[in-house]
Enzyme design. Structure first.
Site, PDB file in Angstrom:
ATOM      1  N   GLU A 185      21.514 -22.237 -18.319  1.00  0.00           N
ATOM      2  CA  GLU A 185      20.710 -21.319 -17.493  1.00  0.00           C
ATOM      3  C   GLU A 185      21.613 -20.330 -16.756  1.00  0.00           C
ATOM      4  O   GLU A 185      21.273 -19.157 -16.600  1.00  0.00           O
ATOM      5  CB  GLU A 185      19.849 -22.115 -16.511  1.00  0.00           C
ATOM      6  CG  GLU A 185      18.668 -22.795 -17.200  1.00  0.00           C
ATOM      7  CD  GLU A 185      17.914 -23.761 -16.299  1.00  0.00           C
ATOM      8  OE1 GLU A 185      16.706 -23.916 -16.498  1.00  0.00           O
ATOM      9  OE2 GLU A 185      18.552 -24.386 -15.417  1.00  0.00           O
ATOM     10  N   ASP A 245       0.841  -1.195   0.000  1.00  0.00           N
ATOM     11  CA  ASP A 245       0.000   0.000   0.000  1.00  0.00           C
ATOM     12  C   ASP A 245       0.874   1.242   0.000  1.00  0.00           C
ATOM     13  O   ASP A 245       2.071   1.188   0.281  1.00  0.00           O
ATOM     14  CB  ASP A 245      -0.970  -0.026   1.187  1.00  0.00           C
ATOM     15  CG  ASP A 245      -0.270  -0.134   2.533  1.00  0.00           C
ATOM     16  OD1 ASP A 245       0.520   0.766   2.860  1.00  0.00           O
ATOM     17  OD2 ASP A 245      -0.519  -1.119   3.265  1.00  0.00           O
TER      18      ASP A 245
END
Ligand code: GLA
Length: 737
Positions: free
Chosen positions: A611, A531
């Site tokens: 990777e 928030d």
């Protein structure tokens, strides 16, 4: 700019593209006139009057003037009990039991700055602030309304301070931050709901006659609802239509209520949730509500989001890390869970450092007897069985590898099985003599109590000053129940939930001012406390415990409506993914995580050489793209609620010199014809070289062609049987020539 016309008693707040207007009527009530496109010096006075309606009363001074009824008025700060029957901001009980204040204009002044709000998060920076004082017609109860104008972002920050000078205590049953009354109907409400590991999903609902409320009574803002809503025209899209954002800078119980009334007008109110709230205000005391940031856009949802992004990046986040480049991190949580020791951590740091990663974050499990999630929260003392040699030794070893070290804390929590709980069995929220709820085998500390905060502070400060710790992940893994504080008398228990939030803010402020170089990242079971209140204290928040790249598309899409990418914690994790079991290409995981504060959360030892090479490339690429991603304009190019197969978003430099286009498939279908994508934010008459992320040139096009004609997204060849082609991602760089 703030204008006041003495004669008409009209206030006009002007921003770059918008105007906010209100007026003091002949009875002294403060009426809202307009928040929307510019009025070019004009006024809306008298233009939206509804006329007479039966059963809408005239307040005391109005006599028979029913047309002026508060029930039909657009108001700045509606109160309960005085003849406006719609949702209200203030409900107050005076010492004699009266509940009907009549708030009328008393005075106003303009301040050439943005005042801070004591103990609460607030926007900051250069702006003008209008302070209007309203006073009850009968008693000395004042409401001071603050309007800070952030012109560039078409934003007005609002809050209210209630001051009791009545000579006796009053009780507040509700004290919300903001009301926005619009003279029309026909709007939609966008809100952002969800659940753990699936936060901020967009829901769009037409307003109705009656209240449409989204709220939290969980003690925090929550995964389930976010304290941010948008009101917009039914027809509003990313590119067009009027939109009003209402974002609350608060991390506790909140409510946002939208309603269409009998007169065809629309109202949104937002603030602290009155459920369970009561505040006793002694004579001479004041109560400051949290701040709400209102933003307007007449150019659709996209422009609204971009205004919030800039406002929050520049005028909400604070401190050293607000604008500084954040380190690429590796977090050990999904790599090891609780199963680690210093050797394993150093191995991870070494492997990651060799690939370009800059910081190791040691997640849950380094303290007390924390061998699993059943114990030791509150014992913020290093576990030397796991971290042999102590934290300083670990930090020194990690630093020697050229990496920073970060640590996880959950400061607001306590385990029953902890030394802290054994020493202070009365420190968690519960009502003596009654049972209490457990969640993840943990309880919530009563953060409204100073001694509790002091104890947590002292333990944390000792760890942070005893070793070179560069980062703190501040977690919170359950919601509040049994909200009762030993510090408060029976008739003030309704204050506990808000005092809890104020206590958390105070501790955050204290820690951050004592450790200004530490980067703080928020977390609450992922994005359960994502928030605007928290962004004042820490500039980034772990967006979700769901690290599946495909699911993250939707979570990050929803988050982008109200919050900047620089706030979104996002990591590449292992596959099959730990939350969904899905396998996505490493490349796709990188593309998705790069639209956030980039990092890794996996066991590097388990990666293939290929990777590992990709990790190196991704880190390099992220560094190269950092300012474009974090400071650039963010565009949602496809509506994810309608287009289920793929999503597309773009970052464009404010000056149009560069852009990055991202396209990711979330659902590969046979013979699917992808949509034409229209880029945004480019210079129409300039040429751009477009290359894919392998550096291959796609072509040279004008900005106008890419924006107006667009280009068809690449097809994702479905592989049969399913394999590496599933969920492909495409990234394109655009450079203005
Ligand atoms: C929460 C966080 C995770 C991790 C765990 C540790 O769920 O969101 O990232 O830190 O806690 O317990």
């Amino acid at each position: 700019m703030i204008f006041y016309d003495e004669k008409s008693r009209i206030f006009t707040l002007e921003t770059a593209h918008a105007a906010y207007q209100m007026r003091v009527d002949r009875y002294g009530f403060l009426r809202h006139l307009h928040f929307g496109e510019k009025l070019c010096g004009g006024s809306c006075e008298g233009l939206h009057t509804v006329g007479f309606m039966s059963f809408s009363p005239a307040a005391g001074e109005m006599g028979e003037d029913y047309v002026s009824s508060l029930d039909l008025a657009q108001l700045e700060y509606p109160v309960f009990g005085a003849g406006d029957y719609r949702s209200h901001c203030l409900s107050v009980v005076f010492a004699d039991g009266a509940r009907n204040p009549e708030l009328v204009y008393a005075s106003h002044r303009v301040i050439e700055e943005k005042p801070a709000l004591e103990g609460l998060p607030a926007l900051h920076g250069a702006c003008e602030t209008l302070e209007i004082t309203l006073r009850d017609r009968w008693a000395e109860l004042e409401v001071v309304l603050l309007y800070s104008v952030f012109e560039e972002y078409d934003a007005v920050a609002r809050s209210a301070r209630i001051v009791n000078r009545t000579g006796a205590p009053v009780k507040l049953d509700a004290a919300l931050s903001v009301c926005l009354d619009l003279p029309e109907s026909g709007f939609d409400l966008l809100h952002f709901h969800g659940r753990h590991a699936m936060e901020r999903l967009v829901e769009r609902t037409p307003l109705m006659h009656g209240k449409l409320c989204v709220d939290s009574v969980r003690g925090t803002s929550s995964h389930q609802q976010n304290p941010f809503v948008i009101l917009c025209d039914h027809a509003a899209t990313e590119e067009s239509g009027r939109c009003w954002g209402v974002s609350l800078l608060y991390s506790g119980n909140f409510t946002a209520c939208a309603e269409e009334d009998q007169a065809g007008t629309s109202r949104v109110t937002m603030g602290i949730n009155p459920a369970g709230f009561e505040w006793r205000l002694e004579d001479g005391e004041s109560f400051q509500t949290p701040e709400a940031a209102l933003v307007f856009s007449a150019e659709g949802l996209g422009a609204l989001s971009r205004r919030y992004h800039k406002l929050y990046r520049r005028n909400l986040c604070r401190g050293e890390w607000a604008r500084k480049q954040r380190p690429v991190l590796i977090n050990n949580w999904e790599a090891t869970y609780f199963d680690f020791d210093d050797e394993r951590l150093v191995r991870i740091a070494k492997a990651a450092g060799e690939l370009g990663v800059e910081m190791l974050v040691v997640d849950d499990g380094w303290f007390g007897s924390r061998f699993d999630d059943k114990r030791a929260l509150g014992d913020w003392i290093v576990n030397t069985e796991k971290v042999r040699g102590g934290m300083k030794s670990l930090a020194d070893r990690v630093n020697a590898l050229g990496m920073k070290l970060g640590l996880w804390f959950e400061p607001e929590m306590i385990s029953e099985d902890s030394d802290l709980c054994r020493a202070h069995p009365d420190w968690f929220l519960h009502v003596p003599g009654r049972g209490y709820s457990r969640c993840r085998q943990q309880l919530v500390l009563d953060m409204s109590r100073r001694e509790v905060r002091d104890a947590v502070h002292d333990m944390m400060a000792e760890v942070l000053s005893g070793a070179n710790i560069a980062y703190v992940k501040w977690d919170m893994n359950r919601h509040l129940t049994d909200v009762w504080s030993a510090d408060l008398p029976a008739d003030r228990q309704g204050e506990t939930a808000h005092r809890f939030v104020l206590g958390v803010y105070e501790l955050l402020e204290r820690m951050e001012s004592e450790f200004p170089h530490v980067l703080f990242e928020g977390c609450s079971g992922g994005g359960g406390r994502f928030d605007a209140g928290m962004l004042y204290y820490y500039p980034q928040i772990w967006c979700s415990d769901n690290t599946d790249a495909v699911e993250r598309l939707e979570i990050q899409y929803g988050t982008s409506f109200g919050y900047p990418v620089s706030a979104v914690g996002s990591h590449v994790s292992a596959c099959p993914n730990h939350q969904t079991g899905r396998t996505t290409p490493f490349h796709t995981r990188g593309v998705v995580a790069m639209s956030g504060t980039f990092g890794y959360e996996l066991d590097l030892a388990k990666l293939s050489d290929g990777e590992k090479e990709q990790v190196k490339e991704q880190v390099k690429r992220y560094h190269a793209l950092y300012s474009l991603i974090n400071d650039g304009d963010y565009y949602r190019l496809l509506d994810m609620t309608a287009q289920r197969e793929l999503s597309a978003w773009e970052f464009a430099a404010e000056d149009g010199s560069r852009a990055l286009l991202n396209i990711v498939y979330s659902h590969v279908r046979a013979n699917f014809v992808p949509p034409v994508i229209h880029l945004r934010g480019l210079t129409p008459d300039a040429s751009y070289r477009m290359t894919d992320d392998a550096g291959r040139e796609v072509g040279v096009f004008t900005g106008a062609v890419l924006m107006r004609a667009g280009f068809r997204a690449p097809r994702a060849e479905s592989s049969y049987p399913a394999g590496a082609n599933d969920y492909p991602a495409f990234q394109y760089d655009l450079v203005r020539l």
